[in-house]
Design a protein around this motif. Structure first.
Motif, PDB file in Angstrom:
ATOM      1  N   ASP A  60      15.190 -17.596 -16.491  1.00  0.00           N
ATOM      2  CA  ASP A  60      15.736 -17.296 -15.277  1.00  0.00           C
ATOM      3  C   ASP A  60      16.905 -16.462 -15.022  1.00  0.00           C
ATOM      4  O   ASP A  60      17.202 -15.704 -14.437  1.00  0.00           O
ATOM      5  N   ARG A  61      18.015 -17.120 -15.906  1.00  0.00           N
ATOM      6  CA  ARG A  61      19.481 -16.591 -15.784  1.00  0.00           C
ATOM      7  C   ARG A  61      19.493 -15.145 -16.044  1.00  0.00           C
ATOM      8  O   ARG A  61      20.778 -14.577 -15.929  1.00  0.00           O
ATOM      9  N   GLU A  62      18.641 -14.790 -17.084  1.00  0.00           N
ATOM     10  CA  GLU A  62      18.774 -13.463 -17.669  1.00  0.00           C
ATOM     11  C   GLU A  62      17.936 -12.394 -16.880  1.00  0.00           C
ATOM     12  O   GLU A  62      18.078 -11.144 -17.337  1.00  0.00           O
TER      13      GLU A  62
END
Length: 265
Positions: A60-62
């Motif tokens: 998700d963070r990427e």
């Protein structure tokens, strides 16, 4: 062609589908996007390992950083500008990032750094190929909405072509005579600079040696083979008639060989 009965992540890579586990180096992504835009469009799916096929997903963070990186990469690399649709697809609890490229209307698309002649790519199967000079011309015609048949042949004049047989056959089939203005309306001749020029269509419809000189491979080869390979010919014919007159011989060859096939049962 995509198999719509199966989700795209289960399909093999093809003319309109490619998988990426992560952002590739160099201009490989831009090549694929250019090739898709020059063709029928396609999808590039990030987060899928192709060999062996495995959904690895994107954390998700990427996701948004990758989306921005892709957008900037395509803006910097491709011309005319290509604006794909980028969206997230959840599969098996993992996120995939899908880059959907649509067929472009400003063809040819190419890499800015390499220019039109060395940076235009097309899609052949599941690979990207540098476009040949002939393909570049075809892409330009698509942009101008000009077909190959409608291109004038400036090396010829209407009197160089023998369209007598075509006119006679047309009259037999329709009961109407073809005059010069009709040939022009049919796109066989075009007027430019107060002169008339025949088009490729006129050459292909003519019964002239010029047709064979300009289009030596404009013929139909029909064959029936023994078994499932092409080693042994049982019947074959080469039809070198003007294109409109090649239809009936083709149908006759097919009917003859179909009759032979069913007579064995």
């Amino acid at each position: 062609m995509m198999n719509l009965s199966r989700p795209f992540w289960e399909q093999p890579e093809s003319r309109r589908l490619e998988f990426k586990e992560a952002m590739p180096r160099g201009d490989r992504l831009a090549r694929t996007v250019v090739a898709f835009a020059n063709g029928a469009g396609g999808k590039i799916v990030f987060g899928v390992r192709n060999k062996p096929r495995e959904i690895v997903g994107i954390p998700d963070r990427e996701l948004f950083a990758l989306e921005e990186r892709i957008s900037n990469h395509l803006f910097d690399q491709c011309t005319p500008p290509i604006i794909p649709e980028i969206y997230i697809q959840a599969v098996e609890g993992k996120n995939l990032l899908v880059i959907e490229v649509f067929p472009g209307s400003q063809k040819p698309y190419y890499l800015k750094s390499k220019g039109r002649h060395k940076g235009t790519y097309i899609r052949v199967g599941s690979s990207n190929r540098l476009a040949s000079h002939e393909m570049l011309e075809a892409l330009e015609r698509q942009k101008r909405k000009i077909s190959f048949d409608a291109i004038p042949v400036y090396d010829l004049t209407p009197s160089d072509l023998d369209l007598g047989r075509f006119k006679e056959d047309y009259e037999k089939a329709t009961g109407r005579k073809l005059r010069d203005n009709h040939l022009k309306n049919m796109g066989l001749f075009v007027s430019e600079r107060d002169q008339q020029w025949p088009t490729h269509a006129a050459v292909l419809l003519s019964d002239s040696p010029i047709r064979r000189r300009f289009f030596p491979y404009a013929k139909v080869e029909c064959a029936r083979f023994k078994g499932a390979d092409t080693k042994v010919f049982l019947d074959q014919t080469s039809i070198e008639e003007p294109i409109y007159a090649a239809v009936e011989p083709c149908i006759a060859f097919i009917k003859k060989n179909i009759c032979y096939f069913y007579s064995k049962f």
